[in-house]
Design a protein around this motif. Structure first.
Motif, PDB file in Angstrom:
ATOM      1  N   ARG A   8      -6.715   0.832   9.355  1.00  0.00           N
ATOM      2  CA  ARG A   8      -6.928   2.388   9.120  1.00  0.00           C
ATOM      3  C   ARG A   8      -7.181   3.221   9.925  1.00  0.00           C
ATOM      4  NH1 ARG A   8      -6.762   5.329   2.664  1.00  0.00           N
ATOM      5  NH2 ARG A   8      -5.293   7.591   3.694  1.00  0.00           N
TER       6      ARG A   8
ATOM      7  N   TRP B  48       0.398   4.040  14.241  1.00  0.00           N
ATOM      8  CA  TRP B  48       0.585   4.622  12.471  1.00  0.00           C
ATOM      9  C   TRP B  48       1.920   5.066  12.357  1.00  0.00           C
ATOM     10  CZ3 TRP B  48       2.446  10.038  11.296  1.00  0.00           C
ATOM     11  CH2 TRP B  48       1.644  10.664  12.347  1.00  0.00           C
TER      12      TRP B  48
ATOM     13  N   THR C 256      -0.023   4.058   0.922  1.00  0.00           N
ATOM     14  CA  THR C 256      -0.881   4.732   2.169  1.00  0.00           C
ATOM     15  C   THR C 256      -0.227   3.760   3.056  1.00  0.00           C
ATOM     16  OG1 THR C 256      -2.898   4.186   2.141  1.00  0.00           O
ATOM     17  CG2 THR C 256      -2.010   6.372   1.572  1.00  0.00           C
TER      18      THR C 256
ATOM     19  N   ASN D 185       8.136   2.977   8.403  1.00  0.00           N
ATOM     20  CA  ASN D 185       7.285   3.428   6.948  1.00  0.00           C
ATOM     21  C   ASN D 185       7.790   3.218   5.624  1.00  0.00           C
ATOM     22  OD1 ASN D 185       5.520   3.082   8.895  1.00  0.00           O
ATOM     23  ND2 ASN D 185       5.682   4.822   9.603  1.00  0.00           N
TER      24      ASN D 185
ATOM     25  N   SER E  26       1.585   4.338   6.033  1.00  0.00           N
ATOM     26  CA  SER E  26       1.810   5.159   7.811  1.00  0.00           C
ATOM     27  C   SER E  26       0.905   5.662   8.182  1.00  0.00           C
ATOM     28  CB  SER E  26       2.849   6.203   7.143  1.00  0.00           C
ATOM     29  OG  SER E  26       2.115   7.168   6.569  1.00  0.00           O
ATOM     30  N   THR E  27      -0.372   5.252   7.425  1.00  0.00           N
ATOM     31  CA  THR E  27      -1.289   5.654   8.152  1.00  0.00           C
ATOM     32  C   THR E  27      -2.079   4.861   8.763  1.00  0.00           C
ATOM     33  OG1 THR E  27      -2.925   5.234   5.835  1.00  0.00           O
ATOM     34  CG2 THR E  27      -1.726   7.513   5.918  1.00  0.00           C
TER      35      THR E  27
ATOM     36  N   THR F 208       0.516  -0.960  -0.119  1.00  0.00           N
ATOM     37  CA  THR F 208       0.185   0.451   0.081  1.00  0.00           C
ATOM     38  C   THR F 208       1.195   0.954  -0.422  1.00  0.00           C
ATOM     39  OG1 THR F 208      -1.601   1.210   1.493  1.00  0.00           O
ATOM     40  CG2 THR F 208      -0.340  -0.276   2.610  1.00  0.00           C
TER      41      THR F 208
ATOM     42  N   ASN G 184       7.625  -0.209   4.008  1.00  0.00           N
ATOM     43  CA  ASN G 184       6.387  -1.045   3.984  1.00  0.00           C
ATOM     44  C   ASN G 184       6.335  -2.061   5.100  1.00  0.00           C
ATOM     45  OD1 ASN G 184       5.188   1.363   2.851  1.00  0.00           O
ATOM     46  ND2 ASN G 184       3.967   0.603   1.583  1.00  0.00           N
TER      47      ASN G 184
END
Length: 124
Positions: A100, A53, A28, A74, A30-31, A26, A77
């Motif tokens: 998330r 996060w 994103t 992050n 870090s979210t 993904t 990943n």
């Protein structure tokens, strides 16, 4: 949406160490809050460790606290689980999970995405 792949499982003697890694697909990453869970044959899936996060907050089950460490990168990943002083009762299939949210999550029912799992066997 999000794919998770665990690696690093194997056979180790009691008192030894293993490092599990989970890679996410993904942009994103870090979210997401992340967690590690484990399941032994015939038993329920139990919480092991979780991280928020940013990697600034963590939670551990009492059974692994002081022996296991969860961390995340992050930029790569990935989320890792360093397991030291392993015991036979740590034997299980270990799963990483993602959801998330901005908080640390310990309830498996709150996670949306799960990896396939990796086997950890501790002999005595």
């Amino acid at each position: 949406q999000v794919q998770l792949v665990e690696s690093g499982g194997g056979l180790v003697q009691a008192g030894g160490s293993l490092r599990l890694s989970c890679a996410a697909s993904t942009l994103t990453f870090s979210t997401y809050a992340l967690g590690w869970f484990r399941q032994a044959p015939g038993k329920e899936r139990d919480f092991v460790a979780a991280i928020n996060w940013s990697g600034t907050r963590t939670k551990y089950s009492d059974s692994v606290k002081g022996r296991f460490t969860i961390s995340r990168d992050n930029a790569k990943n990935t989320v890792d689980l360093q397991m030291n002083s392993l015991k036979p009762e740590d034997t299980a299939v270990y799963y990483c999970a993602a959801v998330r949210t901005v908080v640390v999550v310990t309830d498996p029912h709150e996670y949306n995405y799960w990896g396939q799992g990796t086997q950890v066997t501790v002999s005595s």
